[in-house]
Design a protein around this motif. Structure first.
Motif, PDB file in Angstrom:
ATOM      1  N   VAL A 104      37.420  35.399  34.369  1.00 16.33           N
ATOM      2  CA  VAL A 104      36.850  36.077  35.536  1.00 16.33           C
ATOM      3  C   VAL A 104      35.346  35.840  35.523  1.00 16.33           C
ATOM      4  O   VAL A 104      34.682  36.085  34.504  1.00 16.33           O
ATOM      5  CB  VAL A 104      37.133  37.593  35.530  1.00 16.33           C
ATOM      6  N   GLU A 106      31.816  36.814  37.535  1.00 16.56           N
ATOM      7  CA  GLU A 106      31.271  37.787  38.486  1.00 16.56           C
ATOM      8  C   GLU A 106      29.760  37.655  38.527  1.00 16.56           C
ATOM      9  O   GLU A 106      29.118  37.427  37.487  1.00 16.56           O
ATOM     10  CB  GLU A 106      31.669  39.202  38.066  1.00 16.56           C
ATOM     11  N   SER A 127      38.543  34.649  40.088  1.00 15.69           N
ATOM     12  CA  SER A 127      39.599  35.002  39.138  1.00 15.69           C
ATOM     13  C   SER A 127      40.557  33.834  38.959  1.00 15.69           C
ATOM     14  O   SER A 127      41.159  33.369  39.935  1.00 15.69           O
ATOM     15  CB  SER A 127      40.370  36.235  39.620  1.00 15.69           C
ATOM     16  N   GLU A 128      40.684  33.385  37.719  1.00  8.18           N
ATOM     17  CA  GLU A 128      41.634  32.311  37.428  1.00  8.18           C
ATOM     18  C   GLU A 128      43.069  32.805  37.560  1.00  8.18           C
ATOM     19  O   GLU A 128      43.933  32.120  38.105  1.00  8.18           O
ATOM     20  CB  GLU A 128      41.401  31.765  36.016  1.00  8.18           C
ATOM     21  N   ARG A 129      43.353  34.027  37.073  1.00  8.83           N
ATOM     22  CA  ARG A 129      44.719  34.559  37.112  1.00  8.83           C
ATOM     23  C   ARG A 129      45.201  34.725  38.549  1.00  8.83           C
ATOM     24  O   ARG A 129      46.333  34.378  38.880  1.00  8.83           O
ATOM     25  CB  ARG A 129      44.785  35.893  36.361  1.00  8.83           C
ATOM     26  N   GLU A 130      44.324  35.255  39.411  1.00  9.86           N
ATOM     27  CA  GLU A 130      44.713  35.479  40.805  1.00  9.86           C
ATOM     28  C   GLU A 130      44.561  34.221  41.654  1.00  9.86           C
ATOM     29  O   GLU A 130      45.138  34.128  42.740  1.00  9.86           O
ATOM     30  CB  GLU A 130      43.863  36.602  41.404  1.00  9.86           C
TER      31      GLU A 130
END
Length: 341
Positions: A104, A106, A127-130
């Motif tokens: 993440v 930011e 966000s890599e996950r999202e």
């Protein structure tokens, strides 16, 4: 053509890069190949090193997604590439923790307002996950102003258009329309890290979406520079309206036009398919085309649905646009491009 050398690193460099190297005197000592006085030890060092040897040392572990600038790219990309290699030594060995590989990311970036044109500080979160890039109007805002899927993003440095040496244009799809946002950061490293972080998340997404694809096949699907931008005049669908000056952006198969280069949304788009599907581009306008003065060098793009007429200010610009259009039209379409036609 290399006309300078770094006698402390052992590399030969061009005039543009020599200026960047001079700004890092603790790492690089620059001399002219033809005008400077070289010590015998320095000549021997250059002979032992050289660009290929030094490249193997300092570029041993460059990530696939990392954007390596060419001589055509803007100053901030070239400077941060040189600093990443020689000053921060980010790529000397595999496994290093890199600033653009966080799960993440930011931070605050200056973003141009869609309506008022003012640049204001906004919080961005990647966000890599999202697989998303979000931005918020306030640092402590609970809900994002926009959620952008990384697979729809293109990012391109546009310092001249934005009026800032670190200006970055982010283009994405919103409700089936192309949306532009324009951002910058005063720190060159920060904005280039954001750029490569977006590419890193895109690459991660593509590895999951296309598990059988090679890195070489996936790399061209990351962010890309626009093929060409500039002003042309266009007329309407009936081809009887007057020609109006518009800003055009050719992003691979999409030719978008805007009233102003910094518009948030395109006023329209033209899809350029393959020649075998009935697409063509040529210099000149159909006989009897209604004109209203203005520019004289015409272009006709033919699609299966209709023809589009444009005019350029100079013959050179006209020929350059036609060449770019035909390069795209002569390129084989991918399955994804067939689906978006």
């Amino acid at each position: 053509e290399p006309v300078w050398g770094s006698c402390s690193l052992g590399v030969f460099i061009c005039l543009t890069c020599s200026g960047i190297h001079r700004n890092i005197p603790s790492i690089s000592k620059v001399k002219s190949l033809g005008l400077s006085l070289w010590e015998d030890s320095e000549v021997q060092f250059m002979a032992e090193k050289g660009n290929q040897v030094v490249k193997r040392q300092y570029e041993a572990a460059v990530p696939v997604y990392y954007y390596k600038p060419s001589h055509l790219d803007c100053q901030v990309l070239k400077e941060q590439w040189i600093r990443a290699k020689y000053e921060r030594e980010e790529f000397t060995e595999p496994g290093k923790k890199l600033p653009y590989e966080e799960a993440v990311r930011e931070g605050m970036l200056m973003k141009r307002g869609r309506d008022n044109g003012q640049f204001l500080s906004r919080k961005f979160m990647l966000s890599e996950r999202e697989g998303t890039l979000k931005y918020y109007t306030k640092y402590d805002a609970k809900e994002p102003k926009a959620i952008i899927k990384v697979d729809t993003i293109n990012a391109s440095f546009q310092p001249n258009k934005i009026g800032n040496p670190n200006g970055l244009q982010i283009t994405f799809l919103k409700d089936y329309s192309t949306r532009n946002i324009f951002i910058y950061h005063d720190n060159g490293k920060e904005i280039v890290d954001w750029f490569n972080a977006i590419r890193a998340v895109q690459f991660h997404y593509l590895k999951v979406a296309f598990p059988g694809a090679t890195d070489a096949e996936l790399k061209p699907k990351l962010t890309r520079n626009f093929l060409k931008e500039g002003y042309m005049e266009k007329t309407g669908p009936r081809q009887t309206e007057g020609f109006k000056k518009r800003w055009f952006t050719l992003d691979h198969r999409r030719l978008m036009y805007f009233k102003d280069p910094l518009d948030a949304f395109a006023k329209g788009e033209v899809f350029l398919g393959h020649r075998d599907l009935g697409y063509s581009a040529s210099a000149g306008l159909p006989p009897g085309t209604h004109g209203n003065g203005g520019w004289q060098h015409g272009i006709t793009i033919v699609t299966p649905e209709r023809s589009f007429l444009f005019r350029c200010e100079t013959e050179t610009d006209c020929q350059d646009w036609v060449q770019h259009f035909n390069t795209v039209i002569n390129t084989t379409m991918t399955p994804q491009e067939f689906a978006s036609e």
